[in-house]
Design a protein around this motif. Structure first.
Motif, short mmCIF file in Angstrom:
data_model
loop_
_atom_site.label_atom_id
_atom_site.label_comp_id
_atom_site.label_asym_id
_atom_site.label_seq_id
_atom_site.Cartn_x
_atom_site.Cartn_y
_atom_site.Cartn_z
N HIS A 58 -7.91 -18.90 8.07
CA HIS A 58 -7.91 -18.87 9.51
C HIS A 58 -6.80 -17.96 10.02
O HIS A 58 -6.99 -17.17 10.93
N ARG A 59 -5.66 -18.08 9.36
CA ARG A 59 -4.52 -17.27 9.78
C ARG A 59 -4.80 -15.78 9.56
O ARG A 59 -4.49 -14.94 10.40
N LEU A 60 -5.39 -15.48 8.42
CA LEU A 60 -5.72 -14.08 8.14
C LEU A 60 -6.78 -13.55 9.11
O LEU A 60 -6.78 -12.39 9.49
N ARG A 61 -7.69 -14.45 9.47
CA ARG A 61 -8.73 -14.03 10.41
C ARG A 61 -8.12 -13.56 11.72
O ARG A 61 -8.55 -12.58 12.32
N MET A 62 -7.09 -14.30 12.16
CA MET A 62 -6.40 -13.90 13.39
C MET A 62 -5.81 -12.50 13.23
O MET A 62 -5.89 -11.67 14.13
N VAL A 63 -5.21 -12.27 12.06
CA VAL A 63 -4.58 -10.96 11.81
C VAL A 63 -5.65 -9.88 11.82
O VAL A 63 -5.49 -8.82 12.44
N ASN A 64 -6.75 -10.15 11.14
CA ASN A 64 -7.84 -9.17 11.11
C ASN A 64 -8.37 -8.87 12.50
O ASN A 64 -8.69 -7.73 12.83
N ARG A 65 -8.44 -9.93 13.30
CA ARG A 65 -8.97 -9.74 14.65
C ARG A 65 -8.12 -8.77 15.45
O ARG A 65 -8.63 -7.88 16.12
N LYS A 75 1.74 -6.24 2.90
CA LYS A 75 1.05 -5.23 2.07
C LYS A 75 -0.38 -5.03 2.56
O LYS A 75 -0.89 -3.91 2.61
N TYR A 76 -1.00 -6.14 2.91
CA TYR A 76 -2.38 -6.09 3.39
C TYR A 76 -2.47 -5.31 4.70
O TYR A 76 -3.32 -4.43 4.87
N VAL A 77 -1.52 -5.60 5.60
CA VAL A 77 -1.50 -4.92 6.89
C VAL A 77 -1.25 -3.42 6.68
O VAL A 77 -1.91 -2.57 7.28
N ALA A 78 -0.31 -3.11 5.80
CA ALA A 78 0.01 -1.71 5.52
C ALA A 78 -1.23 -0.96 5.06
O ALA A 78 -1.53 0.14 5.52
N ALA A 79 -1.95 -1.60 4.13
CA ALA A 79 -3.13 -0.94 3.58
C ALA A 79 -4.22 -0.79 4.64
O ALA A 79 -4.86 0.26 4.74
N THR A 80 -4.43 -1.82 5.44
CA THR A 80 -5.50 -1.77 6.43
C THR A 80 -5.21 -0.75 7.53
O THR A 80 -6.09 -0.01 7.96
N LEU A 81 -3.97 -0.75 8.00
CA LEU A 81 -3.63 0.16 9.09
C LEU A 81 -3.21 1.54 8.58
O LEU A 81 -2.91 2.44 9.37
N ARG A 82 -3.18 1.69 7.27
CA ARG A 82 -2.77 2.95 6.64
C ARG A 82 -1.38 3.39 7.10
O ARG A 82 -1.17 4.52 7.55
N VAL A 83 -0.47 2.45 7.00
CA VAL A 83 0.93 2.74 7.30
C VAL A 83 1.69 2.58 5.99
O VAL A 83 1.41 1.65 5.23
N PRO A 84 2.63 3.47 5.70
CA PRO A 84 3.39 3.34 4.45
C PRO A 84 4.12 1.99 4.38
O PRO A 84 4.55 1.46 5.40
N LEU A 85 4.26 1.47 3.18
CA LEU A 85 4.92 0.19 2.99
C LEU A 85 6.32 0.19 3.58
O LEU A 85 6.75 -0.73 4.26
N SER A 86 7.05 1.28 3.30
CA SER A 86 8.43 1.32 3.76
C SER A 86 8.49 1.35 5.29
O SER A 86 9.41 0.81 5.89
#
Lengths: 548, 188, 176, 255
Positions: C22-29, C61-72
């Motif tokens: 549920h929490r991840l769903r919010m993030v995805n939304r 890490k998930y957010v970085a990958a989805t939004l295509r933003v570097p980890l750093s």
């Protein structure tokens, strides 16, 4: 759906008729200050009691924005009789309803004929405490969106800018840049895409004007932004608001949804070719994001680090497009200027500072709260007449304006008219409007230390003078208040302040020494007594002990 | 011509700067005719003189004795020279400044001690450390000389090169306050 | 879009259990609302913080990958803004306002007392995991100085005694 | 690709205007999109810099390249200030020289620059600047922060004690190598450069091990393992070339 003038008047008339239908209207302040002392519960209790008594059609209970006198919350006002009640509790509900139409409840009465209410001139806050901020109809009933209609249908963009220029309005965010000039620059920038940004990242500790306006009358800001969009040729706006203001965020989002539903935002507004939409962006706890290039970086999803200007955002802003950035209060001034004309606005205030200014009074002062007064009101009147003076019979020491970028103004300047230029002359700034009063028990070195600690932890760290300078200055102030200083520290303090002022990259760094510089100028004896006699004259610094 | 009264001394340093001083080689002989060396690690006098025209101070102010001495030295010196990086930046002695004194002492005299004082039953402990009782207590931080007393000339370098020392002395002998800008650098 | 994060892949963090969906769903939304554009980073981090209570490494890490933003860059933004925290919060949260009015009114002493008696400073949680202390720049409740927020409830006119008592009750699970 | 708005792409349709102005009383001519720093250096006038590096975007952050412009009260960073016709620039007034010195002194106090044990000794730009600006000692108290050394990478190491936060490593990694392994965490005096999610460099999944960050580092903060002091000479001449070849003109000038 598109709206025309008649629709607008129709909505206003229905709303007014509805209100006139009530014998009594009780306004409960539901701005953050009063909410935190329980006005939400109070409003529920009032509503239930009215319902229980079957008076639903006779007496209206309405949540409204800030009534101003935050120190005495929860506040309610009886709109029909002009009576104010302060410090109201749930247990008072019956008495209040019993007294409607008769003599007011004496023990709750808040005197409304005092300077606090009478000296105020309400332009930005004209609807604060009068309308329900969560209903667009009430805003429309108070001539809301009339100015936008007027601008879109009867004025050309240059004419709109002409009125704003003529009004003499200057930026209410701090620096006081002429608003008309800013709008002109953006309108002249050649680009198919332009942006309007409303800076609601009110970061000054001790300032809550913008929050109050957004909580009490969000549509006014939206209307101001839309007019700015029309005048400059922008069709997209952003409101950058602090995440620490959840209520303001909620009300702005609600207002935007209502405005879109009614068609005062969106495409072909009022059947013209003008399109305008607004999005909300949340700040995330960085004072430096009040600086316009940092704010832009933050909206773009990056760290809020300022960049050197020029180029200015008016030519090269959000996503590299021309961008107009104004403060909440600046936008809130726009609808009345368009409605009543720039000349009317220019008639208020002083020669170079037109109109009114909203101040947040706090600190050692009786009437803590929000006030709106004409520019040029003497400081003494603000503190003593409107503010009610210092509580507890203590002596006045200083007023701090402009937050961490401002300065401390001593007693000798109390008769100074408060406007942009006179504040600048005494080493302070208007800032966004926080006004903190200090009494004789406040140590000015300690106050300077407080602000420097703030600037140190809010420094973005990009330029060396601010990153290291704030820390060095803070260390010196700690040594002074902590009984560890040497006479050389004072010279080094002045040296570092001068360095930061002249070489920092952005306004935060350039103005961060102001609290230190003004206290050094006006309260040097307090520094000297810490350093030479190891004594805190105000008795505030406990670590400074007298050496026997 | 009266000889210039020169003193040299060290606080918390490694003596490297003094070694570099000796490296001016044959110039020392000429120098001996013009200056009178009153005090310092290179000569055998026990008391700092009442007055020295020029004093070279090597090393940082690291302990309570240094703190007392540097004030006395300043009072008795005409021109005070911060001699080398440790005196100017605290340099190597300052490397301990990131750590609290207790941690530093423990590391040096307990954890890294390769012998255990006799009579302690073979137990390494702070109480057993000789250093804790016999040397002056360390200050919280080792600090540059100029943070305690005014300094007239700064001669950076770790150690300062002999040429820079020669230049310094030549200028001083000629009655000028030397401008060391560009003649030497921190650390080299 | 120039930034491509080579790894990790665009998959939810391995640590996510069904309860976290549920929490991840919010993030995805939130990310979808902005069509996974990189400028949605701050808005997304707000959502992560809201639904997870803090910024968990796997989610970052998930957010970085989805939004295509570097980890750093994600880490940089997460640590630049004070609203975000990388550590899980305690059971209860105490926020003390350190705005000017509250400071003049004595909030500094309250913080000093908490440091001395409870042993935590701003951003820290007591070792028993019960109480987290935060400092607010200004709650805007200047009329009630010094003010604080205890588990979401704004309380004004505080004194060190009142605050310490409240924290003490949390730590001893005293329901009062 | 983003670029500094005042540096334009020169084409026949969009030619760069030539103009003349004065630097230190000398008449110079320049393209309108060349920074004052560039023009000054073309004319043999030296202005000290630290965060600037040919081939990387400009930040305007170290403030060492500040100059005076006649008629302008504020001091301006020459790396991001562009000439106007008949402008009068002063690069060496007492005012700017004094401020530069003080800024440099502040930088020395910020971290633990113990030069005598530094791998870059003799090749350090911070040290060179001290000589150039005549800084023989630092008047402000040293802060002595506690910073770690990260030697987890197989070939390189970073010593945060020597970092001056110029962010050349961040920029070269992003703009030239395209990896964006480096960035800067925190803010203010607690800022620090990081790899990935602030993890040991050796565990970074994004680092290509190209070593460009080491080459651009002005101090001994980033160094190559196993090199002696004398070998610690940096190679940077490839940067402007790579910047041109990879078509990244001033990508992140606003970082």
């Amino acid at each position: 759906m598109t709206l025309n003038s008649e629709d607008l008047h129709q909505i206003a008339k229905i709303e007014k008729d509805k209100q006139d239908g009530f014998q009594h209207r009780i306004h409960v302040c539901v701005a953050a200050g009063c909410l935190s002392c329980g006005s939400g519960v109070l409003m529920d209790a009032l509503g239930k009691e009215v319902n229980r008594r079957g008076l639903d059609n006779w007496c209206q209970i309405k949540g409204v924005g800030c009534l101003g006198l935050c120190a005495e919350g929860p506040l309610i006002s009886l709109a029909t009789s002009g009576t104010y009640y302060q410090g109201v509790k749930v247990s008072d509900v019956s008495d209040i309803l019993d007294a409607l139409g008769g003599n007011p409840v004496g023990r709750l009465l808040c005197p409304a004929d005092t300077a606090f209410f009478k000296r105020q001139v309400r332009i930005v806050t004209e609807n604060c405490g009068r309308i329900d901020p969560e209903r667009i109809e009430e805003y429309i009933a108070e001539s809301g969106y009339e100015s936008l209609y007027l601008a879109l249908t009867q004025m050309t963009p240059p004419e709109v800018i002409e009125q704003v220029t003529r009004s003499g309005l200057r930026g209410r965010g701090g620096a006081g840049y002429p608003t008309g000039l800013k709008w002109t620059t953006v309108s002249k920038a050649i680009s198919s895409t332009k942006f309007i940004i409303c800076n609601a990242d009110e970061g000054d500790p001790g300032a809550f004007m913008d929050r109050s306006v957004l909580e009490s009358d969000p549509h006014r800001v939206i209307e101001g932004m839309a007019i700015a969009g029309y005048a400059t040729g922008a069709s997209q706006g952003y409101i950058y608001v602090r995440a620490e203001y959840p209520l303001a965020v909620k009300r702005v989002r609600l207002a935007l949804a209502q405005a879109e539903r009614l068609g005062v935002l969106g495409n072909n507004i009022f059947n013209t070719h003008f399109n305008f939409t607004i999005k909300v962006r949340l700040g995330a706890g960085a004072f430096v994001c009040g600086e316009e290039t940092a704010l832009i970086a933050s909206i773009e999803g990056r760290m809020g680090r300022p960049r050197p200007r020029p180029p200015f955002p008016a030519e090269f802003g959000l996503w590299e497009h021309p961008t107009l950035i104004n403060n909440v209060e600046t936008f809130a001034n726009v609808p009345p200027i368009i409605r009543k004309g720039g000349k009317w606005f220019a008639g208020i205030g002083t020669e170079k500072s037109k109109g009114t200014k909203v101040f947040a009074l706090a600190g050692k002062i009786v009437n803590t709260g929000l006030i709106e007064i004409p520019m040029g009101t003497p400081l003494r009147d603000i503190v003593f007449a409107i503010g009610g003076g210092i509580p507890g019979g203590k002596g006045f020491k200083a007023v701090q304006t402009g937050g961490p970028s401002g300065g401390c103004i001593p007693e000798q300047f109390l008769d100074m008219p408060v406007d942009y230029d006179s504040l600048l002359q005494v080493g302070s700034i208007m800032g966004s409007g926080g006004m903190i009063v200090m009494d004789e028990t406040s140590c000015m070195v300690d106050v300077a230390k407080f602000f420097m600690e703030f600037c140190m932890s809010e420094s973005c760290g990009k330029c060396a003078p601010c990153r290291v300078g704030t820390r060095q200055i803070y260390d010196i102030l700690c040594r002074i208040t902590g009984n560890q200083s040497t006479p050389e520290d004072l010279a080094m303090l002045e040296d570092l302040c001068d360095l930061m002022k002249n070489t920092s990259l952005c306004g935060l760094g350039q103005s961060a020494p102001n609290p230190v510089l003004t206290t050094l100028k006006y309260f040097r004896d307090e520094y000297l007594s810490h350093i030479h006699d190891r004594t805190c004259l105000a008795g505030a610094c406990k670590t400074v002990v007298e050496v026997s | 011509m009266a000889k210039i009264r020169l003193a040299t001394t060290w606080l918390d340093g490694c003596s490297g700067c003094h070694m570099s001083f000796l490296d001016i080689d044959e110039l020392l002989i000429g120098l001996a005719e013009k200056v009178e060396i009153l005090f310092g690690p290179l000569v055998d006098y026990k008391e700092f003189p009442e007055h020295a025209d020029v004093t070279l101070v090597e090393g940082a102010v690291s302990n309570e004795a240094d703190k007392k001495n540097i004030v006395m030295i300043r009072a008795r010196s005409g021109i005070l020279v911060s001699f080398g990086d440790c005196a100017i930046t605290a340099n190597v002695p300052g490397m301990r400044n990131r750590y609290p004194v207790g941690e530093v002492m423990k590391r040096a005299y307990v954890e890294n001690a390769d012998s255990v004082p006799a009579g302690n039953g073979g137990v390494r402990s702070e109480a057993a450390g000789v250093a804790f009782q016999t040397v002056p207590p360390l200050c919280q931080k080792a600090r540059p000389v100029h943070e305690f007393v005014p300094v007239d000339v700064f001669l950076p370098g770790c150690p300062p090169p002999p040429e820079a020392i020669t230049f310094l002395l030549t200028e001083l002998l000629a009655g000028r306050i030397p401008d060391m800008t560009g003649r030497t650098r921190f650390g080299a | 879009m120039k930034e491509q994060v080579p790894n990790p892949g665009n998959t939810p963090p391995a640590s996510s259990k069904p309860a976290e969906d549920h929490r991840l769903r919010m993030v995805n939304r939130t990310m979808q609302l902005y069509r996974n554009q990189s400028h949605a980073l701050i808005e997304t981090l707000h959502t992560v913080q809201e639904s997870f209570g803090f910024l968990e490494e796997g989610v970052l890490k998930y957010v970085a990958a989805t939004l295509r933003v570097p980890l750093s860059r994600v880490y940089a933004v997460a640590t630049f803004y004070h609203s975000f925290t990388l550590k899980p919060p305690g059971e209860h949260t105490c926020v003390i306002c350190r705005g000017t009015a509250c400071y003049i009114g004595g909030s500094g002493e309250i913080l000093d007392d908490i440091r001395e008696k409870v042993g935590i400073v701003s951003g820290e949680t007591t070792p028993d995991g019960q109480v987290s202390l935060l400092v607010a720049r200004c709650l805007g409740s200047c009329g009630l100085a010094p003010a604080g927020v205890f588990d979401g409830e704004v309380t004004g006119k505080l004194s060190p005694e009142v605050v310490l008592e409240k924290i003490g009750r949390w730590q001893t699970h005293d329901p009062q | 690709m983003k670029q500094h708005p005042q540096k334009k792409v020169r084409t026949d349709l969009n030619p760069s205007r030539l103009l003349t102005f004065k630097i230190d009383e000398r008449d110079v001519s320049a393209h309108e999109d060349e920074s004052i720093l560039t023009v000054a250096r073309q004319n043999g006038i030296s202005i000290p810099t630290l965060c600037h590096l040919d081939g990387l975007s400009e930040r305007g952050a170290c403030r060492l390249c500040i100059i005076e412009v006649k008629g302008v009260a504020k001091l301006l960073p020459s790396c991001v200030t562009f000439p106007r016709q008949d402008m009068e620039v002063i690069t060496n007034s007492e005012r700017v020289v004094t401020y530069r010195k003080k800024i440099l002194e502040l930088l020395f106090t910020e971290r633990n620059h113990v030069c005598s044990v530094c791998v870059s000794n003799g090749h350090c730009e911070l040290q060179n600047l001290a000589v150039e600006l005549g800084v023989t000692h630092v008047r402000y108290p040293y802060l002595y922060p506690r910073h770690a050394v990260d030697a987890s990478h197989s070939r390189f190491s970073i010593d945060h004690n020597r970092c001056v936060l110029c962010l050349r490593c961040v920029r070269v990694c992003d703009e030239i190598e395209g990896a964006h392994t480096w960035d800067i965490m925190g803010r203010g005096i607690t800022s620090q450069v990081i790899t990935d999610l602030n993890q040991p460099w050796g565990t970074s999944e994004t680092c290509t091990g190209c070593g460009k960050c080491v080459q651009v580092c002005p101090t001994g903060a980033l160094s190559e393992k196993g090199k002696s002091v004398a070998e610690m000479i940096k190679r940077r001449q490839f940067l402007p070339y790579l910047q041109m070849m990879r078509g990244r003109q001033d990508d992140s000038w606003q970082k």
